[in-house]
Enzyme design. Structure first.
Site, short mmCIF file in Angstrom:
data_model
loop_
_atom_site.label_atom_id
_atom_site.label_comp_id
_atom_site.label_asym_id
_atom_site.label_seq_id
_atom_site.Cartn_x
_atom_site.Cartn_y
_atom_site.Cartn_z
CE LYS A 49 12.44 -5.36 -6.45
NZ LYS A 49 13.60 -6.18 -6.67
NE ARG A 50 4.58 -3.81 -5.16
CZ ARG A 50 3.56 -3.43 -4.39
NH1 ARG A 50 2.80 -2.42 -4.73
NH2 ARG A 50 3.30 -4.06 -3.28
#
Ligand code: GLU
Length: 472
Positions: free
Chosen positions: A248-249
């Site tokens: 998700k980064r």
């Protein structure tokens, strides 16, 4: 008689419903449909410290939205339940005891302090941390505050066939004496997954590549119980464009984010089906039915497929264009993607449908039809033209447009082109100037269609305002 195909996904409710779960769900679902089998959802909630309130509901919501409904599960029920691992604790306990009695597992009462020390020493020697075997020979009588560990044979290898990868082999010396049952009575993933897959008669375990090394422990467990192995198929992990594991980064991973952005479930499904899979004829746009018909796990490419958002946008646009305008309007309203009315949408949807990639872009693409915005004069004056010239040209076009009785695109075009003969401006300069004056935007559908949809009154009012501004 061959056994009925039964497959499952086993998500843990520890956060937003993950796109990787949707991906494995899609392949499991399609595999079940293809083999006239069952698709099961099992909730793996044994790590109580990581549970997130509401996460389980969101998993169902994501699957429903994607049209991947389970045949059995906590929501649907079924003959093999309960389908939530926290409701099956006594089953795991019994099986852990059975393993100890068989000599395939042992009780371990090492303190966490000791284990920590062992780990640090191993690390300082450059070793991969693992259990050092202190309690392996403990008697099979339960002590207080103990865990149950798998007694991995010291020698030899453990192998299994993977449908996608072929034969996979692990050296037993590289496999840790894994904790199977924790001191709080909860099983770890490994014990719970194997016991449940067996009891729920799962025939094919189709899951992500990140579980490949765990499978060696699972195979040892199946062997210790004397159970038949299921077929294993480890799908490749989805990757960021830099080939790192999708995270998700770097990329949104929540299925609900994709819904919010206005991706259509059919498009997201099609996109996920292209991850590691390609149709025998190379076709890129295909529906679920076709995927089910052609799916062959042996043809899945184990090299990590890249999650390419641009491709997803393209695919979504293709799906948007397949929907009728009436359905698109109701999808926009139902999904709360627009603040405009149905009548307003009817007017402009045919114009912007071609350009839309996501439903969430709609309002921004059409706002100038309904809302006035400040038009920047600098932007309006085309390269090589002056403010005065621009003003004069706009004034020249105001009159014939005002005189038009019927505000239709052909008539507008005729009026503009007739007048154009009197000035020495190229199409691109003139059309861009008129476009910007009327809409404030450089990118719009074709000029005459846009002016028609905008209406006579609004077009003339905006031209008038721009002329006034250019006079300042
Ligand atoms: N609970 C695991 C997960 O969250 C399931 C892995 C498996 O399918 O065995 O992905």
């Amino acid at each position: 008689m061959s056994k009925k195909t039964r497959v499952r996904i086993a998500p843990s409710p520890t956060g937003d419903p993950h796109i990787g779960t949707a991906y494995t769900a899609l392949f499991n679902y399609a595999f079940a449909r293809k083999n006239k089998g069952d698709f099961i959802v099992r909730i793996e909630d044994t790590d109580q410290t990581r549970l997130v309130q509401g996460a389980e509901e969101e998993i169902y919501e994501a699957l429903d939205w994607l049209g991947l409904k389970a045949d059995e599960g906590p929501k649907q029920g079924g003959d093999f339940g309960p389908y939530k691992q926290s409701e099956r604790l006594s089953i795991y306990k019994k099986h852990a005891q059975e393993l100890v009695e068989k000599g395939a597992a042992f009780y371990c009462d090492c303190s966490s302090e000791r284990l920590q020390k062992v780990r640090e020493e191993q690390q300082s020697r450059g070793q991969v941390p693992h259990y050092d075997g202190k309690c392996r020979e403990n008697p099979p009588t339960q002590l207080t505050k103990t865990v149950v560990r798998l007694k991995v044979p010291k020698e030899g290898e453990t192998s299994f066939e993977d449908l996608i990868r072929g034969k996979v082999t692990f050296k037993n010396s590289d496999i840790d004496d894994q904790v199977l049952l924790k001191s709080d009575g909860f099983p770890t993933y490994h014990l719970a997954a194997v016991v449940d897959d067996h009891l729920m008669e799962i025939t094919d375990v189709i899951r992500g590549e990140d579980w490949l090394s765990s499978t060696s422990k699972h195979v040892l467990l199946y062997q210790a119980f004397g159970w038949e192995l299921p077929v294993f198929a480890h799908l490749p992990l989805l990757r960021n464009p830099d080939k790192s594991k999708l995270s998700k980064r770097k990329n949104p991973v929540s299925v609900l984010w994709y819904r919010q952005q206005g991706y259509l479930p059919e498009a997201l499904r099609n996109f996920l089906a292209l991850m590691g899979w390609s149709m025998p004829d190379g076709k890129e746009i295909f529906g679920l039915e076709e995927f089910v018909e052609k799916l062959d796990l042996k043809r899945v490419d184990p090299a990590g497929p890249v999650f390419d958002n641009q491709k997803l946008d393209w695919l979504n646009g293709e799906y948007i264009r397949k929907i009728s305008e009436t359905d698109l309007a109701s999808t926009l309203i139902k999904g709360k993607f627009t603040k405009f009315s149905e009548a307003q949408m009817k007017l402009v949807l045919p114009l912007v449908k071609e350009r839309m990639k996501k439903l969430s872009e709609f309002d921004q693409l059409v706002s100038y039809f309904f809302e006035d915005s400040e038009i920047a004069v600098d932007l309006l004056v085309q390269k090589g033209k002056t403010k005065e010239e621009t003003k004069k040209v706009l004034e020249i076009f105001e009159k014939p447009l005002k005189q038009l009785n019927s505000w239709e695109k052909d008539k507008i075009e005729e009026a503009i082109k007739n007048k154009q003969k009197e000035i020495d401006w190229s199409n691109s300069d003139l059309f861009m100037t008129l476009r910007l004056a009327a809409t404030g935007s450089r990118a719009t559908p074709p000029l005459f269609d846009t002016l028609e949809a905008l209406g006579k009154e609004k077009t003339l009012a905006r031209l008038g305002q721009v002329v006034a501004k250019l006079s300042d």
